[in-house]
Design an enzyme around this catalytic site. Sequence first.
Site, PDB file in Angstrom:
ATOM      1  N   TYR A   1      -3.812  -0.402   9.766  1.00 59.71           N
ATOM      2  CA  TYR A   1      -3.614  -0.687   8.342  1.00 59.71           C
ATOM      3  C   TYR A   1      -2.162  -0.428   7.939  1.00 59.71           C
ATOM      4  O   TYR A   1      -1.487  -1.287   7.368  1.00 59.71           O
ATOM      5  CB  TYR A   1      -4.571   0.171   7.512  1.00 59.71           C
ATOM      6  CG  TYR A   1      -4.494  -0.119   6.026  1.00 59.71           C
ATOM      7  CD1 TYR A   1      -4.991  -1.311   5.517  1.00 59.71           C
ATOM      8  CD2 TYR A   1      -3.923   0.802   5.146  1.00 59.71           C
ATOM      9  CE1 TYR A   1      -4.919  -1.585   4.162  1.00 59.71           C
ATOM     10  CE2 TYR A   1      -3.850   0.535   3.786  1.00 59.71           C
ATOM     11  CZ  TYR A   1      -4.349  -0.660   3.293  1.00 59.71           C
ATOM     12  OH  TYR A   1      -4.278  -0.930   1.955  1.00 59.71           O
TER      13      TYR A   1
ATOM     14  N   SER B   1       0.849  -1.194   0.000  1.00 53.79           N
ATOM     15  CA  SER B   1       0.000   0.000   0.000  1.00 53.79           C
ATOM     16  C   SER B   1       0.881   1.239   0.000  1.00 53.79           C
ATOM     17  O   SER B   1       1.989   1.227   0.538  1.00 53.79           O
ATOM     18  CB  SER B   1      -0.890   0.011   1.238  1.00 53.79           C
ATOM     19  OG  SER B   1      -1.437   1.301   1.419  1.00 53.79           O
TER      20      SER B   1
END
Length: 666
Positions: free
Chosen positions: A563, A550
Amino acid sequence: MQNLWNDGDARACGDDPLALRVYTSRLLGRDPSLVLHGGGNTSVKMSARNVFGDAEDVLLVKGSGWDLATIEPAGFAPVRLDVLRRLAALEHISDTALVRAQRAAMTDPAAPDPSVEAVLHAIIPFSYVDHTHADAVVALTNTPRGAELIGEVYGQSALVVPYVMPGFPLARAVYDLSRRIDWSRYEGMVLLHHGIFTWGDTARASYDAMIRLVTCAEERIAKAETARHPEPFGRLRSLEGRLREGSALPPLSLARLRRAVSDAAKQPMVATLIDSPAARAFAARPDVSSVAMRGPLTPDHVIRTKRVPVIVGDDPAASVAEFASSYADYFHRHDDGTRTMLDAAPRWAVWPGQGVVAFGRSAREAAIVRDIAEHTIGAITWAQALGGWRALPERDVFDVEYWELEQAKLRKSPAGKPFEGRVALVTGAASGIGRAVATALAAQGAAVVTADARPIPSPIGAGAVHIECDLTDASAARTATERAVGAFGGLDLLVSNVGVFPRSAAIDALDDDTWRRAFDVNVASHQRMLTACVPLLRLGVAPSVVVVGSKNVPAPGPQQAAYSASKAALTQLARVAALEFAADGIRVNVVHPHGVFDTALWTDAMLESRAAAYGITPEQYKRRNLLGVEVTSQAVADVVVALASPAFACTTGAQIPIDGGNDRVI
Ligand code: ZN
């Protein structure tokens, strides 16, 4: 054998001879024990008007590239009957010249190439002609008393033609025969080691004759089997019982075999374990190494299966190497110096006591080989009950395998797709980036296995396998990889994509469950998958791992601690994997996508609210990056596919942003 004729369906064809021809061709094509994958051919003779209004007699014969099961009117090539009949009377013509002459005699240049058996169809003086490679008929002929058995079954009602090479030689042999006979006295013609022809004035008569004659052959086989095993199929059942107790072929053994076959083929090959009771019983036969090595069911199959399978011993690589060297010997024994040798890899394997495996350059090709192998196994089993399996001498098989027409096809065949023969496993593939990656890989020819906790909404490419599993479950990774190996024989590419995006929360409001869930899905499940896959990847062809990270790794955002931290841990895991796996030639790379809005994560409402928070429109929000582009799932998939391709053969441990440019990352 069941007669599938249906009056209602036939009536719907009216009295159009071609519609009826299509109808009964499809009936034949529906039964794999009659024709398999493009095998067999049919024709109808009729009168057609040309552009001048003149009537011409033409033979409409199955065109090459069409399958009887799905044939349409456009699949029949119209060829002038008088030309075909003159061709039959020639003393000699090469098959290449014959194909050209047939093509030149077509009344529609847009139609497909007529079957190479067109001349033979033309000689038979009936409107409808059907030709199949019926398992039962060919099995009877593939025995030491083949011609005699056919005589016993059919008496005077069928012509018997000793084996002749298909194409012009066969047409010529039948032409010579036809000058001495009255065709109306016969119902059909059996070509030893090859197949059967029937004919009639109507589509139904020809079809009925085929079913009747093949049924006679089946009954003769059933009689022999019952005599040998008083309790029908009793022996098979006892073998099955024993096999169930044994373990299935271990995944690593299958992967080792697939790698050896890929090396011999000089390209990645898909391997499919044939798990039917008949295949397992065949592999368990004490005489399997002898009966499996005598030759194909019909020479028509040799293009796809080679003459014989490889018999696998303790060391699969050594068995395949031995097969390859004996294949080269076979080629040189028969080549007259004009042929180009095909790859020396086997197309199917018999692993005594373990199972039967089919190989192909794609999942589709392996599935075709699997079907042919299953029918061959059935026919061998029958023939053994009839005095023994005896296939054609290898010289005749070679002539078909290295037929000038096949060699010409070889030279014309287009290059395969870039990922053909490679096996890919994509996690989190039910939607979004995972689905786009799986679809892109399948489109490039890969055999794709998808894994996701959710079912897949619609299939990804032909032959793709979906495994519904929760990858946070400790055993799921192993089950998924084992199923991938069972389906395609090994693993070359892992796209580790599964992930969750937990709800936003500041650190002081973060709960244990959110944190644990993020690490369970975004890190632990990837680690388990890598652990399960690495022994298989070591045996893969150009093996590679792509991990979906990510943008939050290089540029974290507030309120996304779980996250960002989990994706950072995943990236670190991938970096260590790149270090550890490099010695085995396994590349590991990471992509860091950002702002991919066409995934299930983003609803329209979410987009609107985020855009409003910045005082911009959703469209502007989607393009909020340096390049001003929208990053789609497809854009991410394209990069993943490129990273797994030879273009990045020298790259491992890389982290590639796919974010439209971000000044915090740059
Ligand atoms: Zn044939």
